[in-house]
Structure formats: structure tokens, C-alpha cells
Design an enzyme around this catalytic site. Structure first.
Site, PDB file in Angstrom:
ATOM      1  N   LYS A 199       0.833  -1.202   0.000  1.00 31.93           N
ATOM      2  CA  LYS A 199       0.000   0.000   0.000  1.00 31.93           C
ATOM      3  C   LYS A 199       0.871   1.256   0.000  1.00 31.93           C
ATOM      4  O   LYS A 199       1.460   1.621   1.008  1.00 31.93           O
ATOM      5  CB  LYS A 199      -0.950   0.051   1.205  1.00 31.93           C
ATOM      6  N   GLU A 274       9.768   0.993  10.641  1.00 36.31           N
ATOM      7  CA  GLU A 274      10.819   2.000  10.463  1.00 36.31           C
ATOM      8  C   GLU A 274      10.126   3.342  10.640  1.00 36.31           C
ATOM      9  O   GLU A 274       9.321   3.737   9.799  1.00 36.31           O
ATOM     10  CB  GLU A 274      11.446   1.823   9.068  1.00 36.31           C
ATOM     11  N   CYS A 308      13.356  10.562   7.558  1.00 42.30           N
ATOM     12  CA  CYS A 308      13.230  10.069   8.928  1.00 42.30           C
ATOM     13  C   CYS A 308      14.536  10.240   9.688  1.00 42.30           C
ATOM     14  O   CYS A 308      14.546  10.355  10.903  1.00 42.30           O
ATOM     15  CB  CYS A 308      12.799   8.609   8.904  1.00 42.30           C
ATOM     16  N   GLU A 405       9.385  15.440  15.855  1.00 42.42           N
ATOM     17  CA  GLU A 405       9.871  15.352  14.478  1.00 42.42           C
ATOM     18  C   GLU A 405       9.115  16.378  13.632  1.00 42.42           C
ATOM     19  O   GLU A 405       7.892  16.351  13.575  1.00 42.42           O
ATOM     20  CB  GLU A 405       9.623  13.945  13.938  1.00 42.42           C
TER      21      GLU A 405
HETATM   22  P1  NAI Z   1       1.718   8.239   8.259  1.00 40.59           P
HETATM   23  O1  NAI Z   1       2.480   7.412   9.209  1.00 40.59           O
HETATM   24  O2  NAI Z   1       0.307   8.587   8.603  1.00 40.59           O
HETATM   25  O3  NAI Z   1       1.712   7.571   6.808  1.00 40.59           O
HETATM   26  C1  NAI Z   1       2.615   6.586   6.348  1.00 40.59           C
HETATM   27  C2  NAI Z   1       1.852   5.460   5.685  1.00 40.59           C
HETATM   28  O4  NAI Z   1       0.984   4.863   6.647  1.00 40.59           O
HETATM   29  C3  NAI Z   1       0.948   5.881   4.529  1.00 40.59           C
HETATM   30  O5  NAI Z   1       0.949   4.886   3.544  1.00 40.59           O
HETATM   31  C4  NAI Z   1      -0.415   5.957   5.178  1.00 40.59           C
HETATM   32  O6  NAI Z   1      -1.465   5.751   4.271  1.00 40.59           O
HETATM   33  C5  NAI Z   1      -0.340   4.809   6.163  1.00 40.59           C
HETATM   34  N1  NAI Z   1      -1.257   4.917   7.299  1.00 40.59           N
HETATM   35  C6  NAI Z   1      -1.727   6.041   7.904  1.00 40.59           C
HETATM   36  N2  NAI Z   1      -2.570   5.722   8.895  1.00 40.59           N
HETATM   37  C7  NAI Z   1      -2.654   4.374   8.940  1.00 40.59           C
HETATM   38  C8  NAI Z   1      -3.359   3.432   9.746  1.00 40.59           C
HETATM   39  N3  NAI Z   1      -4.169   3.849  10.726  1.00 40.59           N
HETATM   40  N4  NAI Z   1      -3.183   2.129   9.514  1.00 40.59           N
HETATM   41  C9  NAI Z   1      -2.361   1.698   8.547  1.00 40.59           C
HETATM   42  N5  NAI Z   1      -1.682   2.531   7.741  1.00 40.59           N
HETATM   43  C10 NAI Z   1      -1.820   3.851   7.927  1.00 40.59           C
HETATM   44  O7  NAI Z   1       2.542   9.567   8.034  1.00 40.59           O
HETATM   45  P2  NAI Z   1       2.006  10.976   7.488  1.00 40.59           P
HETATM   46  O8  NAI Z   1       0.662  11.275   8.059  1.00 40.59           O
HETATM   47  O9  NAI Z   1       2.122  10.985   6.048  1.00 40.59           O
HETATM   48  O10 NAI Z   1       3.088  11.935   8.115  1.00 40.59           O
HETATM   49  C11 NAI Z   1       3.008  12.287   9.496  1.00 40.59           C
HETATM   50  C12 NAI Z   1       4.372  12.378  10.104  1.00 40.59           C
HETATM   51  O11 NAI Z   1       4.944  11.087  10.108  1.00 40.59           O
HETATM   52  C13 NAI Z   1       5.371  13.225   9.353  1.00 40.59           C
HETATM   53  O12 NAI Z   1       5.266  14.572   9.682  1.00 40.59           O
HETATM   54  C14 NAI Z   1       6.655  12.620   9.808  1.00 40.59           C
HETATM   55  O13 NAI Z   1       6.990  13.161  11.055  1.00 40.59           O
HETATM   56  C15 NAI Z   1       6.333  11.162   9.984  1.00 40.59           C
HETATM   57  N6  NAI Z   1       6.735  10.343   8.816  1.00 40.59           N
HETATM   58  C16 NAI Z   1       7.855   9.573   8.931  1.00 40.59           C
HETATM   59  C17 NAI Z   1       8.292   8.843   7.846  1.00 40.59           C
HETATM   60  C18 NAI Z   1       9.498   8.001   7.918  1.00 40.59           C
HETATM   61  O14 NAI Z   1      10.130   7.776   6.899  1.00 40.59           O
HETATM   62  N7  NAI Z   1       9.853   7.445   9.051  1.00 40.59           N
HETATM   63  C19 NAI Z   1       7.623   8.924   6.553  1.00 40.59           C
HETATM   64  C20 NAI Z   1       6.424   9.705   6.551  1.00 40.59           C
HETATM   65  C21 NAI Z   1       6.031  10.398   7.657  1.00 40.59           C
END
Ligand code: NAI
Ligand code: MG
Length: 502
Positions: A199, A274, A308, A405
Site C-alpha cells: 500500500k 521503520e 526520517c 519530528e
Molecule cells: P503516516 O504514518 O500517517 O503515513 C505513512 C503510511 O501509513 C501511509 O501509507 C499511510 O497511508 C499509512 N497509514 C496512515 N494511517 C494508517 C493506519 N491507521 N493504519 C495503517 N496505515 C496507515 O505519516 P504521514 O501522516 O504521512 O506523516 C506524518 C508524520 O509522520 C510526518 O510529519 C513525519 O513526522 C512522519 N513520517 C515519517 C516517515 C518516515 O520515513 N519514518 C515517513 C512519513 C512520515
């Protein structure tokens, strides 16, 4: 700083790809979502809609999991020899390189990252990951183990271990490196013989969908890789909770990582995570200043800080603080911010309006609490999601900009007096532990500090160095497990002990 405008001409295959409504890949077929719903995909440089993708939901996840299960248990995939499997994974790496320009354009258009970065880093690294993992397909070995069972005197045994694929894997990836994160996830899963439901992030679904076509072109059997685009709270949550999945691999926020874990408790599926970071980047007084200035600037500003592992807390020895921070501020002011598709752009927009608002919110919070910006500090321009590369000083340890973050081009520079326990404590004073940086010419100090920093990766006199062979992952709340390198094979295999009385 100015918003440049001269964009490259898009490859015809890219314009055609975004024009057609993008579908889900289930069991080798491109299909609409069961609900018929679609969602818009935006260009973050303008906020305009560039494409429409199928909005997958629980029902589609269910269909995809069934297809992945069928492909795992029967058909061509489990019958392939390791060598044949490895050759398919290798071929996918080749196809990515053959389509480098097209994929780089798609990535830049969808995510906003500079086209030069997508060409030089995202796409080649994705190809290299598949090439590296292809070699592992034939090297996933068990052991033979001599036994000495005390209650079976005189009996001889032949005992050995097998490493078997963990099964059907659900993979949920973020938007900051859309193609590369798909590669990090798919490479080891395919090399080990798993099948996948992937996904992509709702912000950036396009390159993974194009990768799906290349997976078909490479000749992977139907159902080995299924791709469901859609939202996290619906498609993502359904995937994490699905009882037909043996393992979930997730990259994204720590907040959602915890939800993934909760969803996995019902059936105790395996989980690797991660997650976020708030990485300390430490410049000692004897550092090579020019190297440290350009290196610490790129540690935070690479990919607009949407990394990240971004070096977001910059600890600098007080004797060189003004010079180093002044240098980073100058570097920040010189960065050419603009649309990713302008070849002169060095930093693109934030990926989405939500992310843009989040980053601007952190800037307001830091400045209102007494921090000062020696570069940047606010949005840039009036359209698109551009933020000025920002260097904050005069922060306090309990400020949100220090604890949380930001995931944007914002670094906080913090002076320190001595390389002592206080510095190490301050550097480790975060719930995260993904990465850290050290800048010094003293190799003894470099390695002893590397030992004391609680982080999954420590870079010395460099930053953001990634390699398919180098494991990456987090201490503390930055995650579980290591991706890349041979360590990742543990996340996608399980060991079976076989014991035979002779
Ligand atoms: P997110 O963690 O919500 O999204 C990442 C992935 O998880 C996307 O594919 C999203 O559709 C999915 N997702 C979201 N809610 C979910 C749920 N309840 N169950 C299963 N999958 C779910 O991150 P978002 O909202 O895009 O960004 C928020 C913050 O997260 C950013 O500001 C940043 O701080 C952090 N982040 C960290 C990343 C990393 O590489 N470690 C990458 C993206 C965001
Ligand atoms: Mg989210």
C-alpha cells in the site's frame, strides 16, 4: 531565494501514465476499486490535480490478500528455483534503470523532489536494492547442527535448519521516497520468496503503480505483488489487521507504527517498523569546518528535511558555533527552492498541504516560544507548499521544535561546552534513535561518540549515506528491525528446525 519556473518537458510516457485513471493491481490484473471510488493525486509545486487513482478499501485489501495467498501457496512462484527467483529480482532492477528518466520524472511530479535528485539517488538506489537482493535469493541457508540429547543416549540425530519465507506480507510505505521505499520493502520480500500486498502512501501513489507494471514486464507470476492505493485509515488499517497476512512491514510515523502494532496483536502477526527520528548531528571543535558546514546543511535540507533520519538537532562546540551556524545559514539562504521539475531546483515543496501546514505550525511554535531564525522561518511564495530552509537558534530542550519530528527543512542549532556526559545525554534526549552524525578529525573521539549515541546508524564526517548492503533501522521508538543488508532477510524468513533420528 526565488521560486524558479523553467520546467523540463515531460516524457510522453509520463504524461500518458498520469492521464489514465490508475487502477489497483490484484492477482495480475489492473482493476478498479470494488467501490468504484477514486482519489485525486496532486502536484505539490502547484496544488493542482495531476492524476486520479483507485481508492482501495477493505474489500480490495481482502481480494489482494487472497491473490497473494494463492500465489504464495501454489502456482509458479513457489516452484521457482532460488536462482530463477533471483534472476527475476535482478531483471526488475534492470528495468528500473532502463526506465530511469521516466520514473524520476514521475517521482518529481508526484512528490515534488528535485528531478536531479530523483535521477541521481531515488531511482538508481531503488535499482541497486533489487540488484543487491537478487544475489541473496541463492544464499538463504540454514545450518546443520550436532545434537547431544541427554535423555537419548546412543541415538544419533541428523538435525538442520531451513530458512523459509515468512509468507504473505503487507507493506505500508510513506511518501518521502515513494519508489525507493517500495524497493526497500519489495526487494527482500521477493528475494526470500514471500508474496506481497503493497500500500503506497496516498500522497504519492504513482511510481509504485508504474513499478507494478515493470514487475509484470519482468515476468513475476500473477499475485506475487499486489498493489492497493488508498488511504491509511481505510486501506492501510485493513491491511494491518487482515488475518490472512503473516507479517506487516511499515515505514511512517511513530504514531501510526503503534496502531500497526495494535492491529497485529489479534493474530500476533510479525511486525517490522521503520519510524520517525529527531537525529542529533554533533560537530566537535576540531571538525573540518567547510566539510561540516556543507555536510550538516545537507543532513537537514536533503529531501526538504522530509527524511526520517534528518539531522534536525545540530550540536556545535561553542568555540565554533557562530562560524559553523553562520555557514549553515548562508548555505540555507543559497538553496534554490522551486518546483522539482525545474532542473535548477535544489529543494522542492513539502509533499502536501497537510505537511506544509504541519511544518509552518512548528515554525510558528518555535518562534513564539523564543527561538530565533538565522535563516528562513516562514513559507516561501504564495502558491504551492514551499517552506524556507530554516536554521533556528536560542531553543530550549523542552520546546516542541526540539522534542518532536518536524519533517521539514528546519534545523535547531544548539551550542555545547565539552564533549562529556552532558553532551551525550542531550544528544540522546529524545524518544527516537534512528540516526546520528559526528564531525571531527579525532578518530578516537569519533568512534567513542559513535558508541555512546543511541541510534541505529551513526555517520562520521558524512551524512545520509545509504547502501543496499548497509542495515538501516531504529533504536527506541524509531522502530523494530533492520532493513537492507543481510539483516533484512531475518524479517522476511523464519527458521524451521528439522530433527531426524538416524
Ligand atoms: P503516516 O504514518 O500517517 O503515513 C505513512 C503510511 O501509513 C501511509 O501509507 C499511510 O497511508 C499509512 N497509514 C496512515 N494511517 C494508517 C493506519 N491507521 N493504519 C495503517 N496505515 C496507515 O505519516 P504521514 O501522516 O504521512 O506523516 C506524518 C508524520 O509522520 C510526518 O510529519 C513525519 O513526522 C512522519 N513520517 C515519517 C516517515 C518516515 O520515513 N519514518 C515517513 C512519513 C512520515
Ligand atoms: Mg497520517
Amino acid at each position: 531565494m526565488s521560486l524558479a519556473t523553467a520546467e523540463i518537458r515531460l516524457d510522453e510516457r509520463v504524461t500518458k501514465f498520469v492521464k489514465e485513471r490508475r487502477k489497483l493491481l490484484i492477482g495480475g490484473q489492473w482493476v478498479d476499486a470494488a467501490s468504484g471510488a477514486t482519489f485525486p493525486v496532486y502536484n505539490p509545486a502547484t496544488g493542482e490535480v495531476i492524476a486520479h487513482a483507485a481508492e482501495g478499501d477493505k474489500q480490495d485489501i481482502d481480494r489482494a490478500v487472497q491473490a497473494a495467498r494463492r500465489a504464495f501457496e501454489s502456482g509458479g512462484w513457489p516452484r521457482l528455483t532460488p536462482s530463477e527467483r533471483g534472476r527475476l529480482v535482478w531483471k526488475l532492477g534492470d528495468l528500473i534503470l532502463e526506465h530511469l528518466e521516466e520514473l524520476a520524472q514521475l517521482e518529481s511530479l508526484d512528490n515534488g523532489k528535485p528531478i536531479g535528485v530523483a535521477r541521481a539517488a531515488d531511482v538508481p538506489l531503488a535499482a541497486d536494492l533489487f540488484h543487491y537482493m537478487a544475489g541473496w535469493a541463492t544464499k538463504i541457508e540454514g545450518n546443520t547442527i550436532p545434537l547431544s540429547v541427554p535423555y537419548a543416549p546412543g541415538v544419533k540425530f541428523h538435525a538442520y535448519t531451513l530458512r523459509e519465507p515468512v509468507g504473505v506480507v503487507g507493506q505500508i510505505i510513506p511518501w518521502n521516497f515513494p519508489l525507493l521505499m517500495a524497493a526497500w520493502k519489495l526487494g527482500p520480500a521477493l528475494a526470500t520468496g514471500c508474496t506481497v500486498v503493497l500500500k503506497p502512501a496516498e500522497e504519492t501513489p504513482l511510481s509504485a503503480l508504474r513499478l507494478g507494471e515493470l514487475i509484470q514486464e519482468a515476468g513475476f507470476p500473477d499475485g506475487v505483488v499486489n498493489i492497493i492505493t488508498g488511504f491509511g485509515e481505510t486501506a492501510g488499517a485493513a491491511l494491518a489487521a487482515h488475518p490472512g497476512i503473516d507479517k506487516v512491514a511499515f515505514t511512517g510515523s511513530t504514531e501510526v507504527g503503534k496502531l500497526i502494532l495494535q492491529a497485529a496483536t489479534n493474530d500476533l502477526k510479525k511486525v517490522s517498523l521503520e519510524l520517525g527520528g529527531k537525529s542529533p548531528n554533533v560537530v566537535l571543535r576540531d571538525a573540518d569546518l567547510d566539510l561540516a558546514i556543507s555536510g550538516t546543511a545537507s543532513a537537514i535540507f536533503f529531501n526538504h528535511g522530509q527524511c526520517c533520519c534528518a539531522g534536525s538537532r545540530l550540536f556545535v562546540h561553542e568555540s565554533i558555533f557562530d562560524e559553523l551556524v553562520g555557514g549553515v545559514a548562508d548555505a540555507a539562504k543559497k538553496i534554490k527552492v522551486g518546483p522539482g521539475l525545474d532542473p535548477n531546483t535544489q529543494m522542492g515543496p513539502m509533499v502536501s498541504e497537510i505537511q506544509f501546514n504541519r511544518v509552518c505550525g512548528y515554525l510558528e511554535s518555535g518562534l513564539s516560544e523564543g527561538a530565533n531564525a538565522v535563516a528562513g522561518g516562514k513559507r516561501l511564495g504564495g502558491e504551492g507548499y514551499f517552506v524556507e530552509p530554516t536554521v533556528l537558534v536560542d531553543t530550549k530542550p523542552d520546546m516542541k521544535v526540539i522534542q518532536e519530528e518536524i519533517f521539514g527543512p528546519v534545523v535547531a542549532a544548539i551550542p555545547f561546552k565539552e564533549l562529556d556526559d552532558d553532551l551525550v545525554r542531550a544528544a540522546n534526549d529524545t524518544v527516537y534513535g534512528l540516526a546520528a552524525g559526528v564531525w571531527t578529525k579525532d578518530i578516537g573521539k569519533a568512534h567513542s561518540l559513535a558508541g555512546m549515541l543511541k541510534a541505529g546508524t551513526v555517520w562520521i564526517n558524512c551524512y545520509n549515506i545509504f547502501d543496499a548492503a548497509l542495515p538501516f533501522g531504529g533504536y527506541k521508538q524509531s522502530g523494530w528491525g533492520r532493513e537492507m543488508g543481510h539483516d533484512v532477510l531475518d524479517l522476511y524468513t523464519q527458521k524451521k528446525a528439522v530433527c531426524m533420528a538416524l
